[in-house]
Design a protein around this motif. Structure first.
Motif, PDB file in Angstrom:
ATOM      1  N   ARG A  72       0.805  -1.225   0.000  1.00 32.76           N
ATOM      2  CA  ARG A  72       0.000   0.000   0.000  1.00 32.76           C
ATOM      3  C   ARG A  72       0.838   1.275   0.000  1.00 32.76           C
ATOM      4  NH1 ARG A  72      -3.262  -2.976   3.751  1.00 32.76           N
ATOM      5  NH2 ARG A  72      -2.255  -1.911   5.497  1.00 32.76           N
ATOM      6  N   LYS A  73       2.118   1.162   0.298  1.00 28.26           N
ATOM      7  CA  LYS A  73       2.945   2.366   0.422  1.00 28.26           C
ATOM      8  C   LYS A  73       3.042   3.155  -0.877  1.00 28.26           C
ATOM      9  CE  LYS A  73       5.903   1.170   4.355  1.00 28.26           C
ATOM     10  NZ  LYS A  73       7.295   0.889   4.800  1.00 28.26           N
ATOM     11  N   GLY A  74       2.987   2.465  -2.000  1.00 26.93           N
ATOM     12  CA  GLY A  74       3.172   3.157  -3.269  1.00 26.93           C
ATOM     13  C   GLY A  74       1.882   3.538  -3.971  1.00 26.93           C
ATOM     14  N   VAL A  75       0.747   3.460  -3.277  1.00 24.81           N
ATOM     15  CA  VAL A  75      -0.520   3.712  -3.950  1.00 24.81           C
ATOM     16  C   VAL A  75      -1.029   5.121  -3.666  1.00 24.81           C
ATOM     17  CG1 VAL A  75      -1.090   1.272  -3.707  1.00 24.81           C
ATOM     18  CG2 VAL A  75      -2.031   2.922  -2.074  1.00 24.81           C
ATOM     19  N   ASP A  76      -1.981   5.537  -4.481  1.00 22.52           N
ATOM     20  CA  ASP A  76      -2.674   6.808  -4.272  1.00 22.52           C
ATOM     21  C   ASP A  76      -3.920   6.509  -3.443  1.00 22.52           C
ATOM     22  OD1 ASP A  76      -4.160   9.115  -4.367  1.00 22.52           O
ATOM     23  OD2 ASP A  76      -4.149   9.303  -6.547  1.00 22.52           O
ATOM     24  N   PRO A  77      -3.948   6.899  -2.163  1.00 27.53           N
ATOM     25  CA  PRO A  77      -5.093   6.569  -1.304  1.00 27.53           C
ATOM     26  C   PRO A  77      -6.410   7.103  -1.843  1.00 27.53           C
ATOM     27  CG  PRO A  77      -3.246   7.369   0.007  1.00 27.53           C
ATOM     28  CD  PRO A  77      -2.893   7.620  -1.426  1.00 27.53           C
ATOM     29  N   ASN A  82     -11.792   6.150  -4.002  1.00 27.89           N
ATOM     30  CA  ASN A  82     -12.819   6.334  -5.027  1.00 27.89           C
ATOM     31  C   ASN A  82     -13.316   4.986  -5.549  1.00 27.89           C
ATOM     32  OD1 ASN A  82     -12.768   9.132  -4.904  1.00 27.89           O
ATOM     33  ND2 ASN A  82     -11.249   9.330  -6.542  1.00 27.89           N
ATOM     34  N   ALA A  83     -12.375   4.067  -5.781  1.00 29.76           N
ATOM     35  CA  ALA A  83     -12.757   2.738  -6.263  1.00 29.76           C
ATOM     36  C   ALA A  83     -13.615   2.024  -5.228  1.00 29.76           C
ATOM     37  CB  ALA A  83     -11.509   1.918  -6.581  1.00 29.76           C
ATOM     38  N   TYR A  84     -13.236   2.162  -3.969  1.00 26.43           N
ATOM     39  CA  TYR A  84     -13.995   1.521  -2.891  1.00 26.43           C
ATOM     40  C   TYR A  84     -15.396   2.132  -2.791  1.00 26.43           C
ATOM     41  CZ  TYR A  84     -15.268   0.040   1.847  1.00 26.43           C
ATOM     42  OH  TYR A  84     -15.919  -0.486   2.935  1.00 26.43           O
ATOM     43  N   GLY A  85     -15.487   3.446  -2.925  1.00 24.20           N
ATOM     44  CA  GLY A  85     -16.786   4.098  -2.893  1.00 24.20           C
ATOM     45  C   GLY A  85     -17.685   3.626  -4.019  1.00 24.20           C
ATOM     46  N   ALA A 142      -6.885  -1.627  -9.924  1.00 25.22           N
ATOM     47  CA  ALA A 142      -5.665  -2.316 -10.353  1.00 25.22           C
ATOM     48  C   ALA A 142      -4.587  -1.360 -10.849  1.00 25.22           C
ATOM     49  CB  ALA A 142      -5.989  -3.345 -11.431  1.00 25.22           C
ATOM     50  N   THR A 143      -4.955  -0.126 -11.177  1.00 24.92           N
ATOM     51  CA  THR A 143      -3.920   0.847 -11.534  1.00 24.92           C
ATOM     52  C   THR A 143      -3.061   1.162 -10.321  1.00 24.92           C
ATOM     53  OG1 THR A 143      -5.315   2.783 -11.049  1.00 24.92           O
ATOM     54  CG2 THR A 143      -5.384   1.903 -13.292  1.00 24.92           C
ATOM     55  N   GLN A 144      -3.603   0.940  -9.138  1.00 29.14           N
ATOM     56  CA  GLN A 144      -2.864   1.158  -7.897  1.00 29.14           C
ATOM     57  C   GLN A 144      -2.307  -0.157  -7.341  1.00 29.14           C
ATOM     58  OE1 GLN A 144      -2.378   4.342  -6.845  1.00 29.14           O
ATOM     59  NE2 GLN A 144      -3.472   4.828  -8.759  1.00 29.14           N
ATOM     60  N   LEU A 145      -3.108  -1.199  -7.405  1.00 29.09           N
ATOM     61  CA  LEU A 145      -2.697  -2.521  -6.922  1.00 29.09           C
ATOM     62  C   LEU A 145      -2.907  -3.517  -8.064  1.00 29.09           C
ATOM     63  CD1 LEU A 145      -4.317  -2.572  -3.353  1.00 29.09           C
ATOM     64  CD2 LEU A 145      -1.925  -2.129  -3.930  1.00 29.09           C
ATOM     65  N   PRO A 146      -1.912  -3.699  -8.925  1.00 33.69           N
ATOM     66  CA  PRO A 146      -2.071  -4.568 -10.102  1.00 33.69           C
ATOM     67  C   PRO A 146      -2.572  -5.972  -9.778  1.00 33.69           C
ATOM     68  CG  PRO A 146      -0.058  -3.287 -10.278  1.00 33.69           C
ATOM     69  CD  PRO A 146      -0.591  -3.035  -8.895  1.00 33.69           C
ATOM     70  N   GLU A 188     -10.658  -7.514  -0.115  1.00 34.87           N
ATOM     71  CA  GLU A 188      -9.427  -6.906  -0.625  1.00 34.87           C
ATOM     72  C   GLU A 188      -9.542  -5.378  -0.639  1.00 34.87           C
ATOM     73  OE1 GLU A 188      -6.540  -8.219  -1.426  1.00 34.87           O
ATOM     74  OE2 GLU A 188      -6.745 -10.060  -2.597  1.00 34.87           O
ATOM     75  N   LEU A 189     -10.675  -4.867  -1.106  1.00 33.12           N
ATOM     76  CA  LEU A 189     -10.846  -3.418  -1.188  1.00 33.12           C
ATOM     77  C   LEU A 189     -10.945  -2.783   0.189  1.00 33.12           C
ATOM     78  CD1 LEU A 189     -13.315  -3.228  -4.209  1.00 33.12           C
ATOM     79  CD2 LEU A 189     -10.900  -2.562  -4.178  1.00 33.12           C
ATOM     80  N   ILE A 190     -11.584  -3.480   1.116  1.00 33.16           N
ATOM     81  CA  ILE A 190     -11.647  -2.983   2.493  1.00 33.16           C
ATOM     82  C   ILE A 190     -10.228  -2.836   3.053  1.00 33.16           C
ATOM     83  CG2 ILE A 190     -12.264  -3.654   4.858  1.00 33.16           C
ATOM     84  CD1 ILE A 190     -14.845  -4.853   3.689  1.00 33.16           C
ATOM     85  N   LEU A 191      -9.413  -3.855   2.862  1.00 33.06           N
ATOM     86  CA  LEU A 191      -8.033  -3.815   3.343  1.00 33.06           C
ATOM     87  C   LEU A 191      -7.221  -2.757   2.614  1.00 33.06           C
ATOM     88  CD1 LEU A 191      -7.282  -7.646   3.637  1.00 33.06           C
ATOM     89  CD2 LEU A 191      -7.666  -6.044   5.514  1.00 33.06           C
ATOM     90  N   ALA A 192      -7.474  -2.590   1.327  1.00 34.17           N
ATOM     91  CA  ALA A 192      -6.699  -1.654   0.512  1.00 34.17           C
ATOM     92  C   ALA A 192      -6.857  -0.217   0.985  1.00 34.17           C
ATOM     93  CB  ALA A 192      -7.095  -1.768  -0.955  1.00 34.17           C
ATOM     94  N   VAL A 193      -8.044   0.104   1.528  1.00 37.87           N
ATOM     95  CA  VAL A 193      -8.260   1.466   2.021  1.00 37.87           C
ATOM     96  C   VAL A 193      -7.964   1.588   3.507  1.00 37.87           C
ATOM     97  CG1 VAL A 193      -9.907   2.079   0.221  1.00 37.87           C
ATOM     98  CG2 VAL A 193     -10.753   1.058   2.330  1.00 37.87           C
ATOM     99  N   GLY A 194      -7.403   0.516   4.084  1.00 42.95           N
ATOM    100  CA  GLY A 194      -6.951   0.584   5.472  1.00 42.95           C
ATOM    101  C   GLY A 194      -8.020   0.366   6.515  1.00 42.95           C
ATOM    102  N   LEU A 195      -9.134  -0.296   6.138  1.00 42.87           N
ATOM    103  CA  LEU A 195     -10.199  -0.588   7.088  1.00 42.87           C
ATOM    104  C   LEU A 195     -10.163  -2.057   7.486  1.00 42.87           C
ATOM    105  CD1 LEU A 195     -13.228   1.250   5.416  1.00 42.87           C
ATOM    106  CD2 LEU A 195     -11.902   2.045   7.383  1.00 42.87           C
ATOM    107  N   THR A 196     -10.852  -2.387   8.565  1.00 42.50           N
ATOM    108  CA  THR A 196     -11.137  -3.776   8.898  1.00 42.50           C
ATOM    109  C   THR A 196     -12.580  -4.045   8.486  1.00 42.50           C
ATOM    110  OG1 THR A 196     -12.003  -3.288  11.110  1.00 42.50           O
ATOM    111  CG2 THR A 196      -9.615  -3.642  10.907  1.00 42.50           C
ATOM    112  N   ARG A 197     -12.937  -5.317   8.381  1.00 48.68           N
ATOM    113  CA  ARG A 197     -14.317  -5.635   8.027  1.00 48.68           C
ATOM    114  C   ARG A 197     -15.275  -5.116   9.094  1.00 48.68           C
ATOM    115  NH1 ARG A 197     -17.584  -8.016   4.692  1.00 48.68           N
ATOM    116  NH2 ARG A 197     -15.920  -8.414   3.219  1.00 48.68           N
ATOM    117  N   GLU A 198     -14.861  -5.145  10.352  1.00 53.23           N
ATOM    118  CA  GLU A 198     -15.720  -4.643  11.423  1.00 53.23           C
ATOM    119  C   GLU A 198     -15.982  -3.146  11.243  1.00 53.23           C
ATOM    120  OE1 GLU A 198     -13.046  -6.548  11.830  1.00 53.23           O
ATOM    121  OE2 GLU A 198     -14.123  -8.410  12.339  1.00 53.23           O
ATOM    122  N   GLU A 199     -14.938  -2.401  10.894  1.00 54.37           N
ATOM    123  CA  GLU A 199     -15.104  -0.965  10.660  1.00 54.37           C
ATOM    124  C   GLU A 199     -16.002  -0.716   9.456  1.00 54.37           C
ATOM    125  OE1 GLU A 199     -10.805   0.645  12.388  1.00 54.37           O
ATOM    126  OE2 GLU A 199     -10.984  -0.049  10.305  1.00 54.37           O
TER     127      GLU A 199
END
Length: 207
Positions: A72-77, A82-85, A142-146, A188-199
Protein backbone atom coordinates in the motif's frame (compact mmCIF):
# COMPACT_ATOMS: atom_id res chain seq x y z
CA UNK A 1 4.01 -17.16 -7.30
CA UNK A 2 4.51 -14.61 -4.54
CA UNK A 3 4.19 -15.09 -0.80
CA UNK A 4 1.55 -12.39 -0.71
CA UNK A 5 -0.64 -14.05 -3.33
CA UNK A 6 -0.64 -17.44 -1.62
CA UNK A 7 -0.97 -16.15 1.93
CA UNK A 8 -3.83 -13.86 0.96
CA UNK A 9 -5.61 -16.62 -0.93
CA UNK A 10 -5.41 -18.94 2.09
CA UNK A 11 -6.48 -16.18 4.50
CA UNK A 12 -9.52 -15.32 2.40
CA UNK A 13 -10.53 -18.99 2.16
CA UNK A 14 -10.01 -19.61 5.88
CA UNK A 15 -9.24 -23.28 5.40
CA UNK A 16 -8.60 -24.77 1.98
CA UNK A 17 -7.25 -28.00 0.60
CA UNK A 18 -4.04 -27.77 -1.42
CA UNK A 19 -5.98 -29.01 -4.46
CA UNK A 20 -8.68 -26.32 -4.14
CA UNK A 21 -6.06 -23.64 -3.54
CA UNK A 22 -4.27 -24.74 -6.70
CA UNK A 23 -7.54 -24.55 -8.68
CA UNK A 24 -8.12 -21.01 -7.39
CA UNK A 25 -4.63 -19.85 -8.31
CA UNK A 26 -4.57 -21.71 -11.63
CA UNK A 27 -7.56 -19.59 -12.67
CA UNK A 28 -5.06 -16.73 -12.70
CA UNK A 29 -2.72 -18.60 -15.00
CA UNK A 30 -0.33 -19.76 -12.29
CA UNK A 31 1.78 -22.87 -12.80
CA UNK A 32 0.71 -25.76 -10.52
CA UNK A 33 4.32 -26.74 -9.77
CA UNK A 34 5.14 -23.17 -8.77
CA UNK A 35 2.08 -23.04 -6.51
CA UNK A 36 3.07 -26.29 -4.81
CA UNK A 37 6.63 -25.09 -4.27
CA UNK A 38 5.51 -21.81 -2.72
CA UNK A 39 3.00 -23.57 -0.45
CA UNK A 40 5.70 -25.99 0.69
CA UNK A 41 8.10 -23.14 1.43
CA UNK A 42 5.48 -21.24 3.42
CA UNK A 43 4.56 -24.34 5.40
CA UNK A 44 8.23 -25.08 6.13
CA UNK A 45 8.65 -21.47 7.32
CA UNK A 46 5.71 -21.81 9.68
CA UNK A 47 3.58 -19.28 7.80
CA UNK A 48 1.04 -21.90 6.74
CA UNK A 49 -0.18 -24.94 8.64
CA UNK A 50 -0.27 -27.80 6.18
CA UNK A 51 -1.88 -31.20 5.94
CA UNK A 52 -5.18 -32.09 4.28
CA UNK A 53 -6.22 -28.46 4.65
CA UNK A 54 -4.13 -25.31 4.69
CA UNK A 55 -4.64 -22.38 7.03
CA UNK A 56 -2.63 -19.30 7.79
CA UNK A 57 -0.77 -19.31 11.11
CA UNK A 58 -0.39 -16.33 13.45
CA UNK A 59 3.13 -15.86 12.06
CA UNK A 60 1.74 -16.07 8.56
CA UNK A 61 -0.94 -13.49 9.33
CA UNK A 62 1.68 -11.10 10.70
CA UNK A 63 3.83 -11.63 7.60
CA UNK A 64 0.83 -11.05 5.33
CA UNK A 65 -0.08 -7.83 7.13
CA UNK A 66 3.47 -6.59 6.65
CA UNK A 67 3.39 -7.49 2.94
CA UNK A 68 0.05 -5.75 2.44
CA UNK A 69 1.26 -2.65 4.27
CA UNK A 70 4.35 -2.53 2.05
CA UNK A 71 2.16 -2.96 -1.03
CA UNK A 72 0.00 0.00 0.00
CA UNK A 73 2.94 2.37 0.42
CA UNK A 74 3.17 3.16 -3.27
CA UNK A 75 -0.52 3.71 -3.95
CA UNK A 76 -2.67 6.81 -4.27
CA UNK A 77 -5.09 6.57 -1.30
CA UNK A 78 -7.61 8.86 -2.99
CA UNK A 79 -7.78 6.64 -6.08
CA UNK A 80 -8.39 3.54 -3.98
CA UNK A 81 -10.95 5.38 -1.85
CA UNK A 82 -12.82 6.33 -5.03
CA UNK A 83 -12.76 2.74 -6.26
CA UNK A 84 -13.99 1.52 -2.89
CA UNK A 85 -16.79 4.10 -2.89
CA UNK A 86 -17.89 2.98 -6.35
CA UNK A 87 -17.77 -0.65 -5.23
CA UNK A 88 -20.01 0.07 -2.25
CA UNK A 89 -22.69 1.26 -4.65
CA UNK A 90 -22.57 -1.76 -6.94
CA UNK A 91 -22.27 -4.04 -3.91
CA UNK A 92 -25.70 -2.86 -2.79
CA UNK A 93 -27.13 -3.87 -6.14
CA UNK A 94 -25.37 -7.23 -6.11
CA UNK A 95 -26.68 -8.03 -2.63
CA UNK A 96 -30.19 -7.17 -3.81
CA UNK A 97 -29.73 -9.49 -6.80
CA UNK A 98 -28.60 -12.35 -4.56
CA UNK A 99 -31.53 -11.75 -2.21
CA UNK A 100 -33.95 -11.83 -5.14
CA UNK A 101 -32.33 -15.04 -6.38
CA UNK A 102 -32.84 -16.69 -3.02
CA UNK A 103 -36.19 -15.16 -2.07
CA UNK A 104 -39.14 -14.10 -4.21
CA UNK A 105 -40.55 -10.82 -2.99
CA UNK A 106 -37.45 -9.38 -1.29
CA UNK A 107 -35.97 -10.04 2.17
CA UNK A 108 -39.38 -10.92 3.65
CA UNK A 109 -40.48 -12.99 0.69
CA UNK A 110 -40.79 -16.70 0.07
CA UNK A 111 -37.88 -19.02 -0.69
CA UNK A 112 -37.23 -19.15 -4.41
CA UNK A 113 -37.77 -22.73 -5.50
CA UNK A 114 -36.43 -21.88 -8.99
CA UNK A 115 -39.51 -23.33 -10.63
CA UNK A 116 -40.33 -19.98 -12.25
CA UNK A 117 -37.91 -19.84 -15.17
CA UNK A 118 -39.05 -16.37 -16.22
CA UNK A 119 -38.41 -14.94 -12.76
CA UNK A 120 -34.97 -16.54 -12.54
CA UNK A 121 -34.02 -15.31 -16.00
CA UNK A 122 -34.98 -11.75 -15.06
CA UNK A 123 -32.79 -11.89 -11.96
CA UNK A 124 -29.82 -13.36 -13.82
CA UNK A 125 -30.17 -10.77 -16.58
CA UNK A 126 -29.18 -8.12 -14.02
CA UNK A 127 -25.87 -9.85 -13.35
CA UNK A 128 -24.26 -8.72 -16.60
CA UNK A 129 -24.79 -5.05 -15.71
CA UNK A 130 -23.41 -5.59 -12.22
CA UNK A 131 -20.41 -7.35 -13.72
CA UNK A 132 -19.66 -4.55 -16.17
CA UNK A 133 -19.66 -1.99 -13.36
CA UNK A 134 -17.48 -4.22 -11.20
CA UNK A 135 -15.00 -4.75 -14.03
CA UNK A 136 -14.58 -0.98 -14.41
CA UNK A 137 -13.96 -0.63 -10.67
CA UNK A 138 -11.44 -3.49 -10.66
CA UNK A 139 -9.57 -1.88 -13.55
CA UNK A 140 -9.39 1.42 -11.64
CA UNK A 141 -8.23 -0.27 -8.43
CA UNK A 142 -5.66 -2.32 -10.35
CA UNK A 143 -3.92 0.85 -11.53
CA UNK A 144 -2.86 1.16 -7.90
CA UNK A 145 -2.70 -2.52 -6.92
CA UNK A 146 -2.07 -4.57 -10.10
CA UNK A 147 -2.66 -7.80 -8.20
CA UNK A 148 -6.37 -6.99 -8.00
CA UNK A 149 -6.77 -7.32 -11.77
CA UNK A 150 -6.98 -11.08 -11.17
CA UNK A 151 -10.48 -10.63 -9.79
CA UNK A 152 -11.78 -9.57 -13.19
CA UNK A 153 -10.75 -12.94 -14.61
CA UNK A 154 -12.16 -14.87 -11.67
CA UNK A 155 -15.51 -13.09 -11.83
CA UNK A 156 -15.67 -13.55 -15.61
CA UNK A 157 -15.02 -17.29 -15.21
CA UNK A 158 -17.88 -17.61 -12.72
CA UNK A 159 -20.17 -15.42 -14.84
CA UNK A 160 -19.54 -17.54 -17.93
CA UNK A 161 -20.48 -20.68 -16.00
CA UNK A 162 -23.70 -19.07 -14.77
CA UNK A 163 -24.57 -17.94 -18.30
CA UNK A 164 -23.92 -21.49 -19.52
CA UNK A 165 -26.61 -22.73 -17.14
CA UNK A 166 -24.38 -23.83 -14.24
CA UNK A 167 -26.33 -21.73 -11.75
CA UNK A 168 -24.47 -23.14 -8.74
CA UNK A 169 -21.68 -20.79 -9.81
CA UNK A 170 -23.76 -17.80 -8.75
CA UNK A 171 -23.82 -18.33 -4.98
CA UNK A 172 -22.51 -21.78 -4.02
CA UNK A 173 -19.96 -21.63 -1.18
CA UNK A 174 -16.69 -23.58 -1.16
CA UNK A 175 -16.14 -23.01 -4.88
CA UNK A 176 -15.06 -19.83 -6.65
CA UNK A 177 -18.66 -18.91 -7.41
CA UNK A 178 -19.51 -15.34 -8.33
CA UNK A 179 -20.58 -14.64 -4.75
CA UNK A 180 -17.43 -16.21 -3.29
CA UNK A 181 -15.12 -14.18 -5.52
CA UNK A 182 -17.20 -11.05 -4.92
CA UNK A 183 -16.83 -11.48 -1.15
CA UNK A 184 -13.06 -11.85 -1.52
CA UNK A 185 -12.81 -8.80 -3.77
CA UNK A 186 -14.82 -6.83 -1.21
CA UNK A 187 -12.40 -7.93 1.51
CA UNK A 188 -9.43 -6.91 -0.63
CA UNK A 189 -10.85 -3.42 -1.19
CA UNK A 190 -11.65 -2.98 2.49
CA UNK A 191 -8.03 -3.81 3.34
CA UNK A 192 -6.70 -1.65 0.51
CA UNK A 193 -8.26 1.47 2.02
CA UNK A 194 -6.95 0.58 5.47
CA UNK A 195 -10.20 -0.59 7.09
CA UNK A 196 -11.14 -3.78 8.90
CA UNK A 197 -14.32 -5.64 8.03
CA UNK A 198 -15.72 -4.64 11.42
CA UNK A 199 -15.10 -0.96 10.66
CA UNK A 200 -16.67 -1.39 7.23
CA UNK A 201 -19.69 -3.10 8.78
CA UNK A 202 -20.17 -0.26 11.27
CA UNK A 203 -20.34 2.14 8.34
CA UNK A 204 -23.13 0.05 6.82
CA UNK A 205 -20.88 -1.70 4.31
CA UNK A 206 -21.44 -5.31 5.29
CA UNK A 207 -21.48 -8.14 2.74
Amino acid sequence: MTELTVLQAVRLKGRVSPADLAKTLETLGSDPAEIATTVEQLATSGLLAGGTTLRITPRGRARLEALLAAERKGVDPAALANAYGDFRSVNTDFKALVTDWQLKGGPDGERNTHEDAEYDAAVLARLEGVHERAATIIAAAATQLPRLSAYAAKLRTALNKVKAGEIAWLTKPLIDSYHTVWFELHEELILAVGLTREEAARSGDAQ
